[in-house]
Motif scaffolding. Structure first.
Motif, PDB file in Angstrom:
ATOM      1  N   CYS A 177      -3.123   0.302  -0.469  1.00 27.64           N
ATOM      2  CA  CYS A 177      -1.830   0.041   0.174  1.00 27.64           C
ATOM      3  C   CYS A 177      -1.834   0.533   1.625  1.00 27.64           C
ATOM      4  O   CYS A 177      -2.318   1.618   1.935  1.00 27.64           O
ATOM      5  N   GLY A 215       3.824   4.341  -7.007  1.00 28.02           N
ATOM      6  CA  GLY A 215       2.589   5.128  -7.028  1.00 28.02           C
ATOM      7  C   GLY A 215       2.841   6.630  -6.984  1.00 28.02           C
ATOM      8  O   GLY A 215       1.905   7.418  -7.094  1.00 28.02           O
ATOM      9  N   CYS A 225      -2.224   2.266  -4.946  1.00 27.03           N
ATOM     10  CA  CYS A 225      -1.973   2.983  -3.686  1.00 27.03           C
ATOM     11  C   CYS A 225      -3.217   3.033  -2.797  1.00 27.03           C
ATOM     12  O   CYS A 225      -3.118   3.043  -1.578  1.00 27.03           O
ATOM     13  N   CYS A 265       5.117  -2.458  -6.602  1.00 23.03           N
ATOM     14  CA  CYS A 265       5.764  -1.301  -5.972  1.00 23.03           C
ATOM     15  C   CYS A 265       6.873  -1.817  -5.045  1.00 23.03           C
ATOM     16  O   CYS A 265       6.587  -2.289  -3.943  1.00 23.03           O
ATOM     17  N   CYS A 288       4.716   6.557   2.770  1.00 26.17           N
ATOM     18  CA  CYS A 288       5.557   6.911   1.627  1.00 26.17           C
ATOM     19  C   CYS A 288       5.235   8.303   1.106  1.00 26.17           C
ATOM     20  O   CYS A 288       6.000   8.864   0.346  1.00 26.17           O
TER      21      CYS A 288
HETATM   22  S1  SF4 Z   1       1.170   3.896  -1.396  1.00 25.04           S
HETATM   23 FE1  SF4 Z   1       3.368   4.181  -1.622  1.00 25.04          FE
HETATM   24  S2  SF4 Z   1       4.247   2.246  -1.007  1.00 25.04           S
HETATM   25 FE2  SF4 Z   1       2.096   1.882  -1.368  1.00 25.04          FE
HETATM   26  S3  SF4 Z   1       1.941   1.248  -3.509  1.00 25.04           S
HETATM   27 FE3  SF4 Z   1       1.649   3.434  -3.500  1.00 25.04          FE
HETATM   28  S4  SF4 Z   1       3.682   4.265  -3.800  1.00 25.04           S
HETATM   29 FE4  SF4 Z   1       3.956   2.161  -3.198  1.00 25.04          FE
END
Ligand code: SF4
Length: 910
Positions: free
Chosen positions: A900, A868, A897, A634, A906
């Protein structure tokens, strides 16, 4: 001096001493504590008041002295000595205030005789309580003493007061003090007034109202709502449109909910009872004390290190904090490293090489002091901590808190210093040599249980008047609002003495106040707001408080009974706060309130495509396997982490057990490899178990906690087996360990460097190498899947790093410690069950490189994709689609995600 006295007037009064005056001299409104203070001052009797917790400690010493195992309290003392002393001191003080002269008649009950004997232990100190002070003042007052008090006006009948205070007034009369009753709150009503409120007043005077005489004229209203939020909003809306100078509010303990609602309507706050034992300033002493108990609790120390105001300097705390997050234990390698860094840093500061404020004193003194705050000496909770140590800790905390509180003008910290001293004094007063953990908790509870007020939660200057309890009302106001007219806070009285004991006490002049008498006095106070309201009475009743059903105030039953109210009439007298939300204009009690709707704003949908300035992102100086992984997975998360340098707050979290076991296993294997590169599997297991036992307290202290014995044992076996199996596999494959935790780097793209730390490098006798990564993952499945699907980017990176030196791309694999499982990419070094033949790490690396270049190009073109987030406008993103299509044979990694740290940032959380 002119004193206006009421039994409830110690904390507030309506009207106050000023009454209608702008200023006045020589008039004070006082309750019992205030009056006693004035009398003591006049007699020269005032002195330092000893905290109640210290008195409990002193009384405990007396009880222990008299305890021969046959006292009425002996068995209870064995279970919980502090609580027993606390309870018995309360009884003793109640007896003294009721006139007890420390004697009981023959034949009195054993507990009265025991208490009397304890009272005779004069050689053991017991600081005076309020009863002792009262008796002392009464005993000192005589006709020859001239006091600076001319007049005391009682706002309630003298006979309604407890006898102890009646005795004080008798003594004052003998000193030529005029005492007169001025009950101002007599029911004052005009015959022609037929308002609902006046009907209630007449009923309280004994008149029987005619059926149906209630007219619902707004003079008496019940403001109801589902909870405090509803009634607060309705009350604040109503107050906003009134002449507030004629309003009196009985606020009880107040409420921050009501304060917020008042502020939202541009009205001043009422303040609230905001005592809390959880204020940060109060946490220091309990935390420092609890950090001196065995076993070591890394979480507790982390809390001390991260306190907003901690005795450990922030710069030093950071080193220990990091050590705990890496190795949650004490005395391990990271802990030693932290100490070395702190001492080196201190020396640098002390020798003036850094700009920061210089800590004073020698290195040894600094180390000794720091070691104290870190609690490096611990005590067994069952054996107890020596009293001298506890006192020392309390004194040190008090000194630190008062110094820092003074420097920063922090009232809470200064007050907490006094409490820390009181805790130390209480422990010392008890006469105990050692104090066990439960005993210490009880003492802290006595000292700090009530907590501290929030210094900013005070009543603000307001046009209205306010009191805390109905007993504090002795004047008249047009409108009286009784906030939280529920039974919460109504005292439950109970006398601990049997009838025979009360008779025995009575025979020696102890007049314990009758419960009925106390109840009648209290019920009299409840009537005062009715008498005081000249035009309007509003009773505010939330139906639930903090999720619990709230019962209306007991006085409501009396009102209902006297007015013979039926349900229909009660409904008519009530305003339901919910009505406020139903219409634009609502009549609240007697006023029209207008409310305007606010336009609805929908939450913005999360962006998949984030624009960034083109060409602002260049390859970084150095990359690692994890940064490559993130960029391919990502790009947005990569930008957040490596370009914007955002990172999640550490909060107070220590690593979970899985992570801790991974760290511990790595450390054990590293230590073993440093001792020998070749291990017989059985010897390896034995050595691993030894190291496990030695290093659990230093690296994984959480496993040493009571209740985790079985878990610790289970993990011990797992670690032993994992190490044995690893060395069996190495031995069976006839491989040599050629490196452990080896740091490698290699020139990457455009002169940038790629680096990595390889857990284990093995080599065959023919010189063929393989890299292994050791994982303690509960679910080995993920790692296996990653390798099988050709997505093991980490292993491919390590392989490429090694290829630079060896000239050929080595295979790689994961060894799952918890399961003792090995999976490797295509290679001839291990038997078939361990090998995934169709996965070649060199291919994985090539595809990773393609994906990396593609992602970087995207970023340099000004696009950071949030992988994501669903692509709702798929057809409208041709650029991206086309570019992806262009990249052939590129590694694809789905965004995870759920793991994350930027999930909230995001918008993927939705
Ligand atoms: S949460 Fe947002 S920043 Fe994190 S991997 Fe998923 S889409 Fe990317």
């Amino acid at each position: 001096m002119h004193i206006i006295f009421g039994y409830e007037l110690d904390s507030a009064s309506f009207p106050d001493a000023l009454g209608q005056e702008m200023a006045c001299q020589g008039t004070a409104v006082l309750g019992p504590h205030g009056l006693l203070g004035v009398v003591e001052t006049s007699l020269g009797l005032s002195g330092m008041q000893v905290p109640q917790a210290v008195r409990i400690g002193q009384y405990l010493k007396r009880l222990r002295e008299f305890d021969d195992g046959g006292r009425f309290y002996s068995r209870s003392m064995q279970a919980d000595a502090w609580s027993v002393a606390k309870q018995l001191l309360t009884w003793r003080d109640e007896l003294v205030i009721a006139g007890w002269q420390r004697g009981v008649p023959k034949g009195a009950s054993p507990r009265l005789r025991d208490l009397t004997a304890v009272e005779q232990l004069h050689h053991l100190e017991l600081a005076p309580g309020i009863g002792d002070r009262l008796n002392n003042a009464i005993g000192t007052l005589n006709s020859t003493r001239k006091l600076d008090i001319q007049l005391i006006q009682l706002i309630e009948p003298r006979l309604s007061l407890p006898q102890s205070w009646g005795r004080l007034f008798n003594a004052l009369l003998q000193c030529d003090v005029r005492v007169e009753e001025v009950e101002k709150t007599v029911f004052d009503f005009a015959d022609h007034d037929i308002s609902d409120l006046n009907i209630l007043r007449r009923a309280l005077q004994g008149e029987k109202p005619d059926p149906g005489s209630i007219r619902v004229d707004g003079s008496m209203t019940i403001l109801r709502g589902a909870d405090k939020y509803e009634v607060s909003e309705a009350l604040a809306s109503w107050l906003e449109v009134r002449d507030l100078s004629k309003v009196l509010i009985i606020r009880g303990n107040g409420s921050f909910v009501l304060n917020d609602a008042l502020h939202a309507h541009n009205l001043p706050g009422l303040g609230s009872e905001s005592r809390s034992r959880w204020r940060t300033a109060l946490q220091v002493l309990p935390l420092i004390l609890s950090n001196h108990w065995e076993p070591f609790d890394p979480q507790r120390l982390l809390e001390i290190l991260t306190l907003p105001k901690s005795p450990i300097p922030r710069w030093a705390a950071r080193y220990f904090e990091k050590s705990l997050r890496d190795h949650p234990g004490i005395g391990g390698p990271k802990w030693k490293e932290a100490w070395e860094s702190v001492v080196a840093n201190y020396q640098a500061k002390a020798s003036g090489k850094e700009d920061a404020a210089l800590p004073k004193g020698s290195v040894e003194a600094f180390q000794e002091n720091l070691s104290f705050w870190l609690g490096e000496r611990r005590y067994d909770p069952k054996q107890g901590m020596p009293t001298a140590v506890i006192r020392d800790i309390c004194t040190k905390v008090a000194n630190w808190a008062s110094t820092r509180g003074g420097l920063e003008n922090d009232e809470l910290l200064i007050t907490s210093a006094a409490l820390a001293n009181a805790a130390g004094d209480s422990v010392a007063a008890s006469g105990l040599d050692k104090v066990t953990l439960p005993q210490l908790n009880r003492i802290l509870d006595s000292v700090m249980g009530e907590g501290l007020e929030n210094p900013v939660d005070f009543p603000q200057a307001a046009p209205w008047s306010q009191v805390e309890t109905p007993g504090q009302v002795w004047g008249s106001a047009d409108t009286v609002v009784w906030w939280n007219f529920t039974s919460s806070g109504v005292d439950q009285r109970r006398i601990p003495w049997t009838l025979a004991e009360r008779e025995a006490l009575c025979s020696v002049g102890v007049n314990l106040e009758d419960t009925r008498q106390a109840r009648l006095r209290e019920a009299g106070y409840w009537r005062k707001p009715v008498a005081a309201a000249a035009k309007q009475l509003v009773l505010v009743i939330p139906e639930s408080i903090s999720g619990e059903v709230a019962v209306p105030h007991p006085f409501w039953d009396e009102i209902r009974y006297l007015l013979k109210l039926n349900e229909a009439e009660i409904q008519k007298l009530s305003f339901n706060a919910q009505e406020l939300w139903k219409n634009h204009t609502t009549k609240v009690i007697d006023s029209l309130i207008n409310r305007n709707s606010v336009p609805e704003v929908s939450i913005a949908a999360p962006y998949r495509e984030w624009s960034i300035p083109p060409v602002c992102i260049l390859p970084r100086e150095g990359e690692s396997a994890s940064s490559l992984f993130k960029l391919i997975q990502c790009p947005l998360s990569w930008v957040f982490q490596y370009i914007a340098k955002l990172y999640p707050g550490d909060l107070l979290a220590l690593p979970g057990v899985s992570q801790i076991l991974g760290t511990l296993s790595h450390f054990i294997i590293e230590t073993m490899v440093s001792e020998s590169s070749k291990w017989n599997p059985d010897e390896a297991e034995r050595r691993a178990l030894q190291l496990y036992d030695e290093y659990v307290p230093k690296i994984a202290a959480v496993l040493d906690h009571p209740g985790r014995e079985l878990e610790k044992l289970r993990h011990r076996q797992q670690v032993g087996q994992a190490v044995k199996r690893l060395f069996s596999l190495i031995e069976a494959a006839n491989l040599q360990i050629v490196g452990y935790e080896v740091k490698k780097e290699r020139s990457f793209i455009e002169g940038k460097v790629l680096e990595g730390r390889i857990d284990l490098i093995l080599a065959s006798s023919e010189g063929e190498s393989i890299v292994l990564d050791l994982k303690w993952a509960k679910k080995a499945r993920y790692k296996g899947e990653e390798l099988r699907e050709g997505k093991a980017l980490q292993l491919a990176t390590y392989g490429w790093l090694l290829e630079g030196e060896e000239g050929r791309f080595p295979a790689g694999g994961y060894y799952m410690l918890a399961q003792g499982e090995l999976l490797v990419s295509s290679c001839p070094l291990f038997p078939d069950p361990n090998v995934i033949h169709d996965v070649n790490l060199e291919d994985v690396w090539q595809r990773s490189l393609n994906a990396y270049r593609h992602r970087l190009k995207q970023l340099q073109n000004g696009l950071a994709l949030a992988e994501g987030i669903e692509d709702f406008a798929e057809s409208e993103s041709p650029t991206e689609k086309q570019e992806i299509a262009e990249v052939e044979d590129s590694l694809e990694l789905g965004a995870r995600c759920e793991w994350c740290a930027f999930l909230n940032l995001c918008g993927a959380r939705g």
